[in-house]
Scaffold this motif. Structure first.
Motif, mmCIF file in Angstrom:
data_model
loop_
_atom_site.group_PDB
_atom_site.id
_atom_site.type_symbol
_atom_site.label_atom_id
_atom_site.label_comp_id
_atom_site.label_asym_id
_atom_site.label_seq_id
_atom_site.Cartn_x
_atom_site.Cartn_y
_atom_site.Cartn_z
ATOM 1 N N VAL A 1 -0.688 0.930 -16.886
ATOM 2 C CA VAL A 1 -0.746 1.609 -15.597
ATOM 3 C C VAL A 1 -0.145 0.679 -14.554
ATOM 4 C CG1 VAL A 1 -2.241 2.481 -13.789
ATOM 5 C CG2 VAL A 1 -2.730 3.001 -16.176
ATOM 6 N N ASP A 2 0.809 1.214 -13.824
ATOM 7 C CA ASP A 2 1.543 0.374 -12.889
ATOM 8 C C ASP A 2 0.912 0.429 -11.510
ATOM 9 O OD1 ASP A 2 4.750 -0.639 -12.817
ATOM 10 O OD2 ASP A 2 3.651 -0.372 -10.946
ATOM 11 N N PRO A 3 0.618 -0.731 -10.925
ATOM 12 C CA PRO A 3 -0.005 -0.709 -9.594
ATOM 13 C C PRO A 3 0.856 0.001 -8.551
ATOM 14 C CG PRO A 3 0.599 -2.956 -10.245
ATOM 15 C CD PRO A 3 0.754 -2.095 -11.441
ATOM 16 N N VAL A 4 2.168 -0.096 -8.683
ATOM 17 C CA VAL A 4 3.035 0.573 -7.718
ATOM 18 C C VAL A 4 2.830 2.085 -7.788
ATOM 19 C CG1 VAL A 4 5.443 1.107 -7.194
ATOM 20 C CG2 VAL A 4 4.751 -1.241 -7.634
ATOM 21 N N GLU A 5 2.704 2.586 -8.996
ATOM 22 C CA GLU A 5 2.506 4.015 -9.172
ATOM 23 C C GLU A 5 1.143 4.427 -8.595
ATOM 24 O OE1 GLU A 5 2.540 5.116 -13.239
ATOM 25 O OE2 GLU A 5 2.402 7.256 -12.794
ATOM 26 N N VAL A 6 0.141 3.573 -8.811
ATOM 27 C CA VAL A 6 -1.198 3.864 -8.293
ATOM 28 C C VAL A 6 -1.171 3.936 -6.771
ATOM 29 C CG1 VAL A 6 -3.539 2.975 -8.052
ATOM 30 C CG2 VAL A 6 -2.357 2.803 -10.251
ATOM 31 N N ARG A 7 -0.531 2.934 -6.157
ATOM 32 C CA ARG A 7 -0.531 2.857 -4.695
ATOM 33 C C ARG A 7 0.283 3.978 -4.075
ATOM 34 N NH1 ARG A 7 0.968 -3.167 -5.434
ATOM 35 N NH2 ARG A 7 -0.994 -3.933 -6.288
ATOM 36 N N ARG A 8 1.257 4.445 -4.826
ATOM 37 C CA ARG A 8 2.051 5.552 -4.323
ATOM 38 C C ARG A 8 1.203 6.817 -4.272
ATOM 39 N NH1 ARG A 8 3.504 9.559 -4.019
ATOM 40 N NH2 ARG A 8 5.384 10.822 -4.224
ATOM 41 N N ALA B 1 0.822 -1.208 0.000
ATOM 42 C CA ALA B 1 0.000 0.000 0.000
ATOM 43 C C ALA B 1 0.858 1.260 0.000
ATOM 44 C CB ALA B 1 -0.929 -0.001 1.211
ATOM 45 N N LEU B 2 2.135 1.127 0.381
ATOM 46 C CA LEU B 2 3.029 2.292 0.340
ATOM 47 C C LEU B 2 3.721 2.413 -1.010
ATOM 48 C CD1 LEU B 2 4.781 2.153 3.808
ATOM 49 C CD2 LEU B 2 3.083 3.773 3.016
ATOM 50 N N GLY B 3 3.380 1.553 -1.956
ATOM 51 C CA GLY B 3 4.011 1.636 -3.261
ATOM 52 C C GLY B 3 5.288 0.837 -3.371
ATOM 53 N N PHE C 1 10.346 9.793 -11.323
ATOM 54 C CA PHE C 1 9.764 8.675 -10.581
ATOM 55 C C PHE C 1 9.610 7.460 -11.489
ATOM 56 C CE2 PHE C 1 6.033 6.213 -9.321
ATOM 57 C CZ PHE C 1 6.383 5.880 -8.028
ATOM 58 N N PHE D 1 -8.884 7.908 -12.374
ATOM 59 C CA PHE D 1 -8.174 8.768 -11.430
ATOM 60 C C PHE D 1 -7.476 9.801 -12.292
ATOM 61 C CE2 PHE D 1 -4.077 9.100 -8.857
ATOM 62 C CZ PHE D 1 -4.612 9.938 -7.912
ATOM 63 N N ARG E 1 -7.682 9.014 -15.935
ATOM 64 C CA ARG E 1 -6.977 7.874 -16.516
ATOM 65 C C ARG E 1 -7.452 6.586 -15.850
ATOM 66 N NH1 ARG E 1 -0.518 7.382 -16.229
ATOM 67 N NH2 ARG E 1 -0.284 5.481 -17.446
ATOM 68 N N TYR F 1 12.069 -2.068 -11.063
ATOM 69 C CA TYR F 1 11.569 -3.332 -11.615
ATOM 70 C C TYR F 1 12.699 -4.208 -12.151
ATOM 71 C CZ TYR F 1 6.632 -2.500 -11.016
ATOM 72 O OH TYR F 1 5.395 -2.328 -10.465
ATOM 73 N N ASN G 1 -6.947 1.178 -5.065
ATOM 74 C CA ASN G 1 -5.482 1.251 -5.164
ATOM 75 C C ASN G 1 -4.896 -0.079 -5.631
ATOM 76 O OD1 ASN G 1 -5.685 -0.255 -2.837
ATOM 77 N ND2 ASN G 1 -4.070 0.849 -1.750
ATOM 78 N N LEU H 1 -7.472 3.332 -14.053
ATOM 79 C CA LEU H 1 -6.497 2.688 -13.179
ATOM 80 C C LEU H 1 -6.125 1.293 -13.658
ATOM 81 C CD1 LEU H 1 -7.637 3.493 -9.533
ATOM 82 C CD2 LEU H 1 -5.700 4.408 -10.778
ATOM 83 N N PHE I 1 -0.636 11.231 -13.347
ATOM 84 C CA PHE I 1 -1.142 11.413 -11.992
ATOM 85 C C PHE I 1 -0.423 12.557 -11.279
ATOM 86 C CE2 PHE I 1 -1.623 6.583 -12.205
ATOM 87 C CZ PHE I 1 -2.851 6.692 -12.826
#
Lengths: 311, 310, 268
Positions: C88-95, A199-201, B22, C78, C81, B30, C61, C83, B9
């Motif tokens: 779309v990268d889940p890591v970027e979303v969660r960040r 959840a922190l990415g 970023f 979001f 765009r 990755y 997320n 999600l 975003f």
């Protein structure tokens, strides 16, 4: 039972012999209790048999010479018993072994618990257990007759007996131990921490390296200590592949003699009971016992002290 | 707060890192992930590769030796005539004895610790003691056996005998059986015990009739694992003085228990440590025989465990 | 009824879900959810257990990705765009979209490291000490922990742990914070503190909270979505959105019978 027109008194059909049942139980508890005490007796027996002969040994060889001499020459006319010689050899092989087993075992644990698909995991775990179940004499054969010639191909001055090849194979033999104990430790980390990391990415690796492994650290360290302790006490690989030459050296390319190899060497010969050479294997055994005991207690203490309590 | 570019975003932030940086860093992260996952896979592959090389190497070296006369001949100075019948028979003798000793003692101790004494200081002390014993090097058990079974108990064991060897190995693997027994007993639901007590049974009746039968597959797995540990042990038997040259078989009677003996791993060790290369293929042949016995035992254990888990 | 509520929403939407279906394996868990999460407001998801409110929250997320077999259909946007679009990268979303869980889950690291960890992996370049202090202050826990930043996060009380987790989430400066029943494991006083904190946080963040507690929803939220579950032919349960409106409307004058029954405590 009396015959009458009325139906028989039902209580007459029930004759529980509670006294007998209680008696049987008491006997069983005593026997099983005695069986449980066998383990205590074993510990007591180990300590007593090592201690008595060790004390006899130190009557002839002063303990300070045992601890400070730098020669191990029990067959010379002026014998010297410097345990450092055997200890350094044992230590050297154990260090080589753990530097193989820790990365291999830890990464295997990570693969099995975090990456392997369940179907594959079902096959990999028993395969690793087979590796764990290979008798050490087989590993000794492998080290002496395959690994050493293979290494000599790259290191021409490598002795036919050497600590390197014994240590490497010893490392492979304790890898399943590190893997399975580390995997247990990784499994014990609550899933909520992993989710929290995502959840922190975090990427998967960042979650593993940054959160899961640190959370499992106490268990991983304990597995590592236990593996070292196992490597210190291992006998057949080092006896077969590392040699029978008491050299005070940390050079992994030459023949050496570990504590366990010395005990084997004396046991194979016709050493009369009570002779100083016979007593010496108990002194060496006592030393080995104390060292591994310290490692085991340390690992126990480490887990107790550093284990995180998750609710 | 609106974003200039609806396709990203991005937004203003006190973080002095922009979206492009970023994402660039993310690609790198990755890459590290891939390297990491590959290393993890390689670790498993390498361990199993070593296992495979070991097995194949032994097989190639030794399969030519494994034949009827190898299995039925006594050891010999001449490699061509040597066999391992005395080691094979010795291993069978020792394993049968170890099973007969560890099964009742290990299971009894496990039942006592798990079912009969509550979690008091005594139980905890024994538990710590057992886990410590499990980590004592096997050669130390050899020294124990040498003192206690070979010397102190000489009148019973006649010294360096099958009985001394079996007793030594039994003490060595007893912790495995006790721990396995306790774990399988713990896995039996408490409701089974309560149901038994509710019918007026004593604790022992409940354990014997209901709990132990349910725990039995786990217990048997533990016993087999203990035996497969014992069958490969070499060091403690060398220490108590198992011989390497036994040109006879023990008598099939109680007297046979007091006979000198050798076992497969000791015979293998003897052949490997000879300087003449001719004996190496004998050792490999011995390893094949040992590994086949071992694999059969492990397969049984895995089979039992899989059945148990269902 | 959904379009009604959307008309009333004049603020900009931070997240927009359109016809979202969630499957676990072949079973449908939630069907056809469409709603807008307004920016800088607190939106509460309420409903009986099994109604899919947490499932929808996890879609925002992409933590549903972590459950094997989970699949999302429909569109969640979001900043316009999707999600779940390719690339779309889940890591970027969660960040960008942080999360606080039901049970406080601080990492077994120091309090300082709990905060710094997320920032470091996401490439924070600024002064770490400042960020840690700022985040802990924003989560209203700075005064309680400033003297023991080196101590383990697990040494804190449950309520403090949860605020530490909130501090951890806001340290990476997300735009949205998802909270999955953040107070269900806390005592009433800690719950009150977290609720006060949410009121302060909504000035800078958009908050979506799943709660079992209707009083909590009515106390803290600006908008409320009521989810319900209905039985399927196969004997399972599938969640759906019943009504979504301003919190005051949902609790005083709901349009749907089900909502009225639920908020008045007749079922659930």
């Amino acid at each position: 039972m009396t015959i009458s027109s009325s139906p028989p008194d039902p209580s007459s059909l029930w004759k529980p012999n509670r006294k007998a049942s209680k008696y049987v139980q008491r006997v069983v508890v005593w026997i099983f209790g005695a069986f449980a005490l066998v383990s205590v007796a074993t510990t007591f027996g180990i300590i007593m048999s090592l201690m008595l002969e060790t004390i006899n040994f130190f009557k002839t060889v002063p303990i300070w010479r045992f601890l400070t001499d730098t020669q191990w020459t029990p067959l010379f006319s002026n014998p010297q018993y410097g345990i450092l010689v055997l200890f350094s050899a044992t230590f050297l092989t154990a260090i080589i072994a753990i530097s193989v087993a820790l990365p291999l075992g830890l990464f295997s644990a990570i693969y099995l618990s975090e990456y392997a698909p369940p179907q594959l995991r079902k096959w990999l775990k028993p395969a690793l257990e087979i590796l764990a179940g290979v008798p050490t004499v087989v590993f000794g054969y492998f080290a002496l007759l395959l690994v050493t010639p293979f290494l000599q191909f790259f290191i021409p001055n490598l002795g036919g007996f050497n600590a390197l090849s014994a240590g490497l194979v010893l490392g492979v033999s304790i890898t399943p131990l590190v893997a399975s104990l580390s995997e247990d430790a990784i499994y014990a980390v609550p899933e909520s921490l992993q989710k929290g990391a995502y959840a922190l990415g975090c990427t998967k690796r960042e979650a593993i390296v940054g959160v899961i492994l640190p959370s499992a650290l106490s268990g991983i360290v304990a597995s590592c200590i236990l593996a070292i302790s196992r490597a210190l006490g291992e006998t057949m690989i080092v006896t077969l592949a590392a040699g029978q030459n008491p050299n005070l050296t940390l050079n992994p390319l030459v023949p050496i003699m570990t504590m366990t190899a010395y005990i084997v060497q004396v046991s194979l010969g016709d050493t009369p009971a009570g002779s100083i050479a016979f007593l010496s294997i108990f002194a060496v055994g006592m030393t080995l016992f104390i060292i591994t005991l310290i490692f085991n207690i340390f690992s126990f203490w480490f887990v107790r002290t550093f284990r995180e309590k998750y609710e | 707060m609106t974003t200039s570019n609806p396709q990203s975003f991005e937004r203003e932030s006190s973080w002095n890192i922009d979206q492009a940086t970023f994402l660039k860093a993310l690609r790198q992260r990755y890459t590290f992930d891939k390297v990491f996952a590959t290393l993890a896979l390689l670790a498993v592959v390498f361990s199993l590769f070593v296992l495979a090389v070991l097995l194949i190497d032994v097989f190639i070296d030794g399969i030519g030796r494994v034949n009827w006369s190898f299995l039925t001949s006594f050891p010999s100075r001449r490699p061509a005539e040597a066999g391992l019948v005395s080691a094979l028979v010795g291993t069978v003798w020792v394993m049968v004895l170890v099973a007969l000793i560890t099964f009742p003692v290990g299971v009894g101790a496990g039942v006592f610790l798990e079912e009969f004494i509550s979690d008091n200081w005594f139980a905890r002390a024994i538990e710590i003691n057992i886990s410590n014993l499990a980590a004592v090097p096997s050669i130390i058990y050899g020294l124990l056996g040498l003192q206690v079974f070979v010397r102190v108990m000489f009148p019973i064991t006649q010294g360096r005998s099958i009985l001394s060897g079996a007793l030594t190995l039994s003490l060595l693997v007893l912790p495995i059986v006790i721990i396995a027994t306790r774990e399988s007993l713990r896995a039996v639901p408490g409701s089974i015990r309560q149901a038994g007590f509710a019918l007026g049974a004593t604790r022992w009746q409940v354990v014997r009739e209901h709990v132990l039968p349910l725990a039995m597959p786990g217990v048997l797995t533990g016993v087999i694992l203990a035996l497969s540990r014992a069958i490969g042990e070499t060091a403690p038997l060398i220490t108590i003085g198992a011989l390497t040259y036994i040109p006879f078989l023990p008598e099939l009677s109680l007297k046979g228990l007091q006979s000198p003996f050798t076992v497969l791993p000791i015979q293998i060790f003897n052949w490997v440590s000879r300087p003449q290369a001719d004996f190496y293929s004998l050792a490999a042949g011995g390893i094949i025989v040992l590994m086949v016995v071992l694999l059969l035992m492990n397969a049984t254990a895995i089979y039992l465990r899989n059945r148990f888990q269902k | 009824m959904i379009s009604d509520s959307m008309n009333q929403t004049l603020t900009e939407a931070a997240l927009r879900a359109q016809n979202v279906f969630v499957y676990y394996g072949s079973t449908l868990a939630v069907r056809d959810v469409t709603l807008d999460i307004p920016k800088n407001k607190i939106t509460a998801f309420i409903g009986p257990s099994g109604c899919g409110k947490s499932t929808i929250l996890r879609c925002f997320n992409r933590t549903n990705d972590l459950i094997s077999g989970a699949r999302v259909e429909g569109k969640i946007t979001f900043h316009g765009r999707d999600l779940y679009a390719k690339g779309v990268d889940p890591v970027e979303v969660r960040r960008r979209i942080g999360m606080v869980f039901q049970k406080p889950n601080p990492f077994p690291k120091s309090i300082y490291e709990n905060i710094a960890f997320g920032a470091r992996i996401n490439g924070y370049q600024g002064n770490m000490d400042e960020l840690v202090e700022q985040s802990l202050r924003s989560a209203a826990i700075w005064d309680e922990v400033k003297d023991k930043l080196k101590e383990s996060g697990l040494s804190l009380s449950g309520g403090q742990q949860q605020r530490l987790c909130i501090a951890r989430a806001i340290a990476i400066e997300p735009e949205i914070i998802l909270m999955d029943e953040p107070c269900s494991a806390l005592d009433p006083i800690s719950t009150l503190k977290v609720e006060e904190l949410m009121q302060q946080l909504k000035e800078r963040y958009t908050i979506v909270i799943v709660t079992h507690n209707m009083q909590q929803a009515s106390r803290v939220s600006d908008k409320t979505a009521f989810f319900n579950a209905e039985a399927t032919d196969k004997g399972g349960k599938v969640g759906y959105l019943v009504e979504y409106d301003d919190t005051s409307t949902i609790f005083s004058n709901p349009k749907q019978e089900y909502t009225r029954d639920y908020v008045s405590g007749r079922f659930g």
